[in-house]
Write an enzyme that holds these catalytic residues in place. Structure first.
Site, short mmCIF file in Angstrom:
data_model
loop_
_atom_site.label_atom_id
_atom_site.label_comp_id
_atom_site.label_asym_id
_atom_site.label_seq_id
_atom_site.Cartn_x
_atom_site.Cartn_y
_atom_site.Cartn_z
N THR A 95 0.88 -1.17 0.00
CA THR A 95 0.00 0.00 0.00
C THR A 95 0.91 1.22 0.00
O THR A 95 1.63 1.48 0.97
CB THR A 95 -0.92 0.02 1.23
OG1 THR A 95 -1.64 -1.20 1.28
CG2 THR A 95 -1.89 1.19 1.15
N LYS A 170 -7.27 1.58 -3.09
CA LYS A 170 -6.89 1.16 -1.73
C LYS A 170 -7.04 2.33 -0.74
O LYS A 170 -7.44 2.15 0.41
CB LYS A 170 -5.45 0.64 -1.73
CG LYS A 170 -4.87 0.30 -0.39
CD LYS A 170 -5.43 -0.98 0.24
CE LYS A 170 -4.93 -1.13 1.67
NZ LYS A 170 -5.18 -2.41 2.25
N LYS A 238 0.46 5.35 8.06
CA LYS A 238 1.04 5.66 6.74
C LYS A 238 -0.07 5.80 5.69
O LYS A 238 -0.11 6.75 4.90
CB LYS A 238 2.02 4.53 6.37
CG LYS A 238 2.53 4.51 4.95
CD LYS A 238 2.17 3.29 4.11
CE LYS A 238 1.99 1.95 4.65
NZ LYS A 238 1.36 0.96 3.83
P1 NAP Z 1 5.57 -6.36 7.36
O1 NAP Z 1 5.29 -7.61 8.12
O2 NAP Z 1 6.37 -5.28 8.00
O3 NAP Z 1 6.24 -6.76 5.98
C1 NAP Z 1 7.01 -5.92 5.18
C2 NAP Z 1 8.29 -6.67 4.88
O4 NAP Z 1 9.04 -5.92 3.93
C3 NAP Z 1 9.17 -6.83 6.12
O5 NAP Z 1 9.50 -8.19 6.29
C4 NAP Z 1 10.36 -5.96 5.82
O6 NAP Z 1 11.60 -6.46 6.28
C5 NAP Z 1 10.38 -5.97 4.31
N1 NAP Z 1 11.08 -4.80 3.78
C6 NAP Z 1 10.90 -3.49 4.07
N2 NAP Z 1 11.74 -2.73 3.36
C7 NAP Z 1 12.48 -3.58 2.63
C8 NAP Z 1 13.52 -3.39 1.71
N3 NAP Z 1 13.96 -2.17 1.41
N4 NAP Z 1 14.05 -4.49 1.14
C9 NAP Z 1 13.61 -5.73 1.46
N5 NAP Z 1 12.62 -5.97 2.32
C10 NAP Z 1 12.06 -4.90 2.90
O7 NAP Z 1 4.20 -5.69 6.91
P2 NAP Z 1 2.89 -6.38 6.27
O8 NAP Z 1 1.82 -6.42 7.27
O9 NAP Z 1 3.26 -7.61 5.52
O10 NAP Z 1 2.48 -5.23 5.25
C11 NAP Z 1 3.15 -5.01 4.03
C12 NAP Z 1 2.43 -3.95 3.23
O11 NAP Z 1 1.10 -4.38 2.96
C13 NAP Z 1 2.29 -2.60 3.94
O12 NAP Z 1 2.39 -1.56 3.01
C14 NAP Z 1 0.88 -2.66 4.52
O13 NAP Z 1 0.34 -1.37 4.69
C15 NAP Z 1 0.15 -3.45 3.47
N6 NAP Z 1 -1.01 -4.23 3.93
C16 NAP Z 1 -0.99 -4.92 5.10
C17 NAP Z 1 -2.11 -5.65 5.48
C18 NAP Z 1 -2.16 -6.43 6.78
O14 NAP Z 1 -3.27 -6.75 7.23
N7 NAP Z 1 -1.04 -6.76 7.37
C19 NAP Z 1 -3.24 -5.68 4.67
C20 NAP Z 1 -3.21 -5.01 3.46
C21 NAP Z 1 -2.09 -4.28 3.10
P3 NAP Z 1 11.93 -6.63 7.84
O15 NAP Z 1 11.50 -8.03 8.11
O16 NAP Z 1 13.40 -6.42 7.94
O17 NAP Z 1 11.14 -5.59 8.57
#
Ligand code: NAP
Length: 287
Positions: A95, A170, A238
């Site tokens: 997102t 979104k 965010k």
């Molecule tokens: P998350 O668990 O923090 O996953 C993001 C992953 O990306 C983390 O493992 C992080 O690494 C990795 N990352 C960040 N920067 C990076 C980089 N430069 N290079 C390589 N890897 C990198 O978050 P999430 O819940 O999966 O959410 C991910 C996205 O989807 C967000 O934008 C969120 O707003 C969106 N989203 C989430 C949900 C939900 O319910 N969770 C639903 C819809 C949309 P690290 O492990 O080192 O932190």
């Protein structure tokens, strides 16, 4: 299909499991390697950076945290655009900002890649169950080509138009969620103060015209004192900031969304609770 996946956190990891389950070859990279180990156990191949992923795969998905992370994986020193991407499909599931989606599209188009912005909704459970809603913008032919792959982790998959349209959809979704999360929180705070049985309240209200996804999925977690993410509140803040910045550019005032942003700012910035799930908003009332 040869698929690359960058960002194997809460959402990305679960999506990768579904892609492996569907029989795709998978190359993965995540900032913290340990979060990809369960995928490697199931046959995914580790790459040292986004560039290496893009060298191996024909379809590259990205699902990182913030727009700055998206910039990094596409335009950084070892980013996707360091590779000759002609003929490849680049799909950002993060997102992120509609304007950034347009910038990635413009760069990819010049290099002969097909670029899509495809943020999702449906939470950690939707990702695990392969039932996400996927909102797509960008190259329409690319979308048609990838429909089957989207079907491996999504149930409702819609194309909305040019680059940025997926992100704008979104944002519309998150404006709605701002209302359901603040509504759920204030409903529980009120019901508790009135001395009501909260599980009965959730069940009853959830069966009437106030029913909604936040209530069904996060209400029971709050009653169990489970504030794990789910969906990180730092990510929701965010999203609210992107939605309000974009609304401002469109000369729109969204006062209720502004109020939700203020509440999440208190939770995330002042109280440092950004690593809790969005249901943790109730901690502004319940210690
Ligand atoms: P998350 O668990 O923090 O996953 C993001 C992953 O990306 C983390 O493992 C992080 O690494 C990795 N990352 C960040 N920067 C990076 C980089 N430069 N290079 C390589 N890897 C990198 O978050 P999430 O819940 O999966 O959410 C991910 C996205 O989807 C967000 O934008 C969120 O707003 C969106 N989203 C989430 C949900 C939900 O319910 N969770 C639903 C819809 C949309 P690290 O492990 O080192 O932190």
């Amino acid at each position: 299909m040869k698929i690359g996946f960058i960002g194997t956190g809460v959402m990305g990891n679960a999506i990768c499991l579904n892609l492996l389950q569907s029989g795709h070859e998978l190359w993965v990279y995540n900032r913290t390697k340990s979060k990809a180990e369960n995928l490697m156990d199931r046959g995914a191949k580790w790459c040292a950076n986004p560039q290496k992923v893009a060298e191996q795969a024909d379809v590259i998905f990205t699902m990182v945290g913030f727009p700055s992370d998206v910039e990094d994986v596409y335009f950084g020193e070892h980013g996707i655009f360091k590779v000759a991407v002609k003929g490849k499909y680049l799909v950002d599931l993060t997102t992120s900002k509609p304007q950034l989606a347009q910038k990635i599209y413009a760069t990819g188009e010049k290099l002969g890649a097909k670029v899509l912005d495809a943020p999702v909704s449906g939470g950690d459970l939707g990702a695990k169950n392969g039932t996400l809603t996927i909102m797509v913008g960008g190259d329409q032919a690319g979308f048609n080509k990838l429909k089957a792959v989207f079907g491996d982790f999504g149930k409702q998959v819609q194309y909305f138009g040019p680059a940025g349209s997926g992100q704008n959809t979104k944002m519309a979704n998150q404006i709605m969620i701002a209302g359901t999360m603040t509504g759920l929180t204030e409903m529980l705070v009120y019901a508790q103060q009135a001395g009501l049985d909260l599980s009965k309240v959730l069940k009853t209200v959830g069966a009437g015209s106030a029913a909604n996804w936040s209530l069904t999925n996060y209400g029971p977690r709050i009653l169990k004192n489970d504030y794990s993410p789910g969906f990180f509140s730092k990510h929701f803040l965010k999203d609210l900031r992107i939605a309000l910045d974009t609304a401002k550019e469109m000369k729109l005032d969204l006062p209720a969304t502004k109020q939700a942003k203020k509440l999440y700012e208190t939770m995330v910035d002042k109280q440092q609770l950004g690593d809790l799930g969005t249901q943790g908003l109730i901690k502004l009332w319940w210690q």
